[in-house]
Design an enzyme around this catalytic site. Sequence first.
Site, PDB file in Angstrom:
ATOM      1  N   LYS A 177      79.096  30.071  15.690  1.00  0.00           N
ATOM      2  CA  LYS A 177      79.813  31.334  15.547  1.00  0.00           C
ATOM      3  C   LYS A 177      80.829  31.416  16.675  1.00  0.00           C
ATOM      4  CE  LYS A 177      79.184  36.307  15.599  1.00  0.00           C
ATOM      5  NZ  LYS A 177      78.222  37.396  15.550  1.00  0.00           N
ATOM      6  N   LYS A 231      81.047  30.175  11.223  1.00  0.00           N
ATOM      7  CA  LYS A 231      81.711  31.472  11.121  1.00  0.00           C
ATOM      8  C   LYS A 231      82.792  31.581  12.177  1.00  0.00           C
ATOM      9  CE  LYS A 231      80.690  36.267  11.970  1.00  0.00           C
ATOM     10  NZ  LYS A 231      79.775  37.224  12.493  1.00  0.00           N
ATOM     11  N   SER A 257      85.372  39.556   8.145  1.00  0.00           N
ATOM     12  CA  SER A 257      86.123  40.782   7.877  1.00  0.00           C
ATOM     13  C   SER A 257      87.637  40.591   7.993  1.00  0.00           C
ATOM     14  CB  SER A 257      85.649  41.882   8.826  1.00  0.00           C
ATOM     15  OG  SER A 257      85.792  41.492  10.178  1.00  0.00           O
TER      16      SER A 257
HETATM   17  C1  PBG Z   1      77.162  40.501  15.257  1.00  0.00           C
HETATM   18  C2  PBG Z   1      78.009  40.149  14.080  1.00  0.00           C
HETATM   19  C3  PBG Z   1      79.403  40.164  14.012  1.00  0.00           C
HETATM   20  C4  PBG Z   1      79.754  39.785  12.706  1.00  0.00           C
HETATM   21  C5  PBG Z   1      78.556  39.526  12.024  1.00  0.00           C
HETATM   22  N1  PBG Z   1      77.494  39.731  12.901  1.00  0.00           N
HETATM   23  C6  PBG Z   1      80.415  40.618  14.995  1.00  0.00           C
HETATM   24  C7  PBG Z   1      80.574  40.025  16.311  1.00  0.00           C
HETATM   25  O1  PBG Z   1      80.072  38.955  16.661  1.00  0.00           O
HETATM   26  O2  PBG Z   1      81.277  40.684  17.065  1.00  0.00           O
HETATM   27  C8  PBG Z   1      81.159  39.671  12.185  1.00  0.00           C
HETATM   28  C9  PBG Z   1      81.312  39.672  10.696  1.00  0.00           C
HETATM   29  C10 PBG Z   1      82.703  39.912  10.213  1.00  0.00           C
HETATM   30  O3  PBG Z   1      83.698  39.953  10.956  1.00  0.00           O
HETATM   31  O4  PBG Z   1      82.811  40.075   8.994  1.00  0.00           O
HETATM   32  N2  PBG Z   1      76.098  41.354  14.860  1.00  0.00           N
END
Ligand code: PBG
Length: 307
Positions: A177, A231, A257
């Site tokens: 991630k 991701k 997103s």
């Molecule tokens: C953390 C989490 C995030 C997303 C999914 N789980 C945000 C982050 O790491 O700041 C992002 C998902 C997206 O942008 O659609 N709980």
Amino acid sequence: MAETRLSVDDLVAPLFVREGIDEPQPVESLPGVVQHTRASLRAEVSALRDLGVPAVILFGIPGEKDAVGSEAWNPDGVVQVALKDLRDEVGDEMVLMADLCVDEYTDHGHCGVLDGYGSVDNDATLELYARAAVAQADAGADVAAPSGMMDGQVAAIRSALDGSGHLDTVILAYSAKYASALYGPFRDAVDVQIVGGGDRRGYQQDPPNAREAILEILADIEQGADMVMVKPALSYLDVISEARAVVDVPLAAYHVSGEYAMVQAAAANGWLDGDAVGMEHLLSIRRAGADFILTYLARRAAEILQG
Ligand code: PBG
């Protein structure tokens, strides 16, 4: 003759559920996405089931946030009650996944507990994740999906699940991630602002590094991850492809997103065909090697695929 196919079976719908609201709240930066009430969540999930979407992943917005994110493991916390509702609604017809992190639940917006210097304390955070995993499994989650990128999180969660009798609860690890700017609209959806304009570069992956992502994935599998994730998806198709070459477990990708919002914004301006570009995005993620995709397009894509 198509080498790659996208099917409804490949889709997981991310859904937001918010405590203490009477009506679903639209998320301005994610057109078409809402913060659900418990009732509207049930209705949405049953519509997804009718379309053949096999799984959802839940994110909670609690009524109260605190320094450690304790609503993440409260048995009456928003995601736990939603999981019970949904189990009641769809029985075993759908896979219920729960995002496992504390950033939606902490008042400082970080994915863990802070030490005296304002940095995330990795090892203290593992204990919180262990509690959240057990609470989610007790509430009926089939899959716990740790997204906080703490070192050792998969091992800690596996041992907590096994120790509480949840031997069959699956772990989907957000293994690779990246510290991406593409999560902006998501943070609007979960009402998260990181304290002091901070970021997650201390625990998420560095965008220039792909080899390190493979190490993270292998470490998670070693610790007991049943499925792993890359991701975001589109800016990291090379990482998906490399991961596919080295792992045999199911591989997920999160079409995040920002990836969704860009297409929606351009389509709303009449600059491109939103449905066509969305489907091309999802197909490309499959072609790169992902077995399944977490995407805000799940419902629309299912409608298109079901013709
Ligand atoms: C953390 C989490 C995030 C997303 C999914 N789980 C945000 C982050 O790491 O700041 C992002 C998902 C997206 O942008 O659609 N709980």
